[in-house]
Design an enzyme around this catalytic site. Structure first.
Site, PDB file in Angstrom:
ATOM      1  N   ASP A  43      -4.606  13.675 -11.477  1.00 39.70           N
ATOM      2  CA  ASP A  43      -4.111  12.810 -10.411  1.00 39.70           C
ATOM      3  C   ASP A  43      -5.315  11.962  -9.999  1.00 39.70           C
ATOM      4  OD1 ASP A  43      -3.439  11.587  -8.020  1.00 39.70           O
ATOM      5  OD2 ASP A  43      -2.616  13.392  -7.094  1.00 39.70           O
TER       6      ASP A  43
ATOM      7  N   LYS B 185      -4.307  -4.738  -5.771  1.00 36.98           N
ATOM      8  CA  LYS B 185      -4.768  -5.441  -6.972  1.00 36.98           C
ATOM      9  C   LYS B 185      -5.762  -6.558  -6.641  1.00 36.98           C
ATOM     10  CE  LYS B 185      -2.472  -3.004  -9.965  1.00 36.98           C
ATOM     11  NZ  LYS B 185      -3.184  -2.064 -10.852  1.00 36.98           N
TER      12      LYS B 185
ATOM     13  N   TYR C  22       1.066  -3.764  -2.655  1.00 34.61           N
ATOM     14  CA  TYR C  22       0.680  -3.740  -4.070  1.00 34.61           C
ATOM     15  C   TYR C  22      -0.328  -4.857  -4.333  1.00 34.61           C
ATOM     16  CZ  TYR C  22       0.983  -4.303  -9.133  1.00 34.61           C
ATOM     17  OH  TYR C  22       0.669  -4.428 -10.469  1.00 34.61           O
TER      18      TYR C  22
ATOM     19  N   SER D  46      -5.004  -4.942 -13.839  1.00 38.17           N
ATOM     20  CA  SER D  46      -4.616  -5.629 -12.620  1.00 38.17           C
ATOM     21  C   SER D  46      -3.199  -6.158 -12.816  1.00 38.17           C
ATOM     22  CB  SER D  46      -5.616  -6.755 -12.318  1.00 38.17           C
ATOM     23  OG  SER D  46      -5.268  -7.442 -11.145  1.00 38.17           O
TER      24      SER D  46
END
Length: 274
Positions: free
Chosen positions: A57, A153, A149, A135
């Site tokens: 993880d 990125k 999100y 990315s």
């Protein structure tokens, strides 16, 4: 071409699975991480000792360092480190819970940071290596519904551009791969979604209808493997490279708009200079 040793996070499916398979099929070796290593059993059956399955993880920093060290000790070197593990979270900014926002950053940003930090001592000592940061076109542009999100990125983009300038002197390369829309599980079962607010119901409907048109035709993850091999085999790999046909047009329009706005407001910029 000399055989390479890869370390790939999120190798159970999608891009990570395709890239791991392509590397193994051409004779390279791969340390492949997944939350459940049973998903890698087919690759282990096919390729034996050339694949090292690792349960991981990426949000666990200590486990990240241990996994990278285990891979290095097993293969004796690391040539390509691919930070691919990640997922998409859907929700307008007002809809995000603290837990949702932190979880997105923990995986997409901090997971990549910890793996990168864990690998760098080995790559610097070797005087070689290539870090691939997965990315997105969403790392340089932005659309409604995926703001957190984008935050993960965009942060990865800045971190990696700085990183490239820091580690080039040691012979270490850095590439940001920026895919457009692909037929992966990114927006499927791998994703998460915030509880919608009723006030945004109409906008939710509009955004849902517009998303497919914005991202264009979905790419084939299997086809991306040939592109990835081209990148890692390049003598001078790019800092950034789009995967898919749609991103370049999106980027050109976005950057043209930014430059036009900055130029329009240049008098204010100069006023602020004093």
């Amino acid at each position: 071409m000399a055989q390479k040793v890869w370390f790939i996070t999120g190798a159970s499916r999608g891009f990570g699975r395709e890239w791991a398979t392509a590397a193994l099929e051409r004779g390279d070796s791969v340390a492949a991480t997944a939350r459940d290593t049973a998903t890698l059993a087919e690759l282990v059956d096919r390729f034996g000792e050339r694949i090292l399955p690792l349960q991981l993880d990426v949000t666990d920093r200590e486990a990240d360092f241990a996994a990278v060290t285990e891979a290095f000790n097993y293969f004796g070197r690391l040539d390509v480190v691919v930070n691919n593990a990640g997922y998409g979270h859907f929700g307008f900014v007002e809809e995000l819970s603290e837990a949702e926002a932190r979880a997105q950053l923990e995986t997409n940003l901090f997971g990549a940071l910890w793996i990168t930090q864990a690998a760098l001592p080995f790559l610097r000592e070797q005087g070689s290596g290539h870090i691939i940061q997965v990315s997105s076109i969403g790392g340089i542009s932005a659309f409604p519904l995926v703001g957190i999100y984008h935050a993960s990125k965009w942060a990865l983009e800045g971190l990696s551009q700085a990183l490239a300038q820091e580690v080039g002197v040691f012979g270490v390369k850095v590439t940001l791969v920026e895919p457009g829309g692909f037929s992966t599980d990114w927006s499927g079962s791998s994703s998460s979604t915030s509880e919608p607010l009723e006030d945004y119901a109409e906008l939710h409907a509009q955004v849902g209808a517009a998303r497919a048109a914005q991202l264009g035709r979905r790419g084939d993850p299997a086809a991306s493997a040939a592109a990835m091999l081209r990148v890692v085999d390049a003598e001078e790999p790019p800092l950034r490279v789009f995967f898919g046909t749609a991103p370049l047009g999106i980027a050109k329009a976005d950057y043209a708009s930014r430059i036009a706005t900055w130029e329009k407001w240049q008098d204010v910029s100069e006023l602020a200079q004093g």
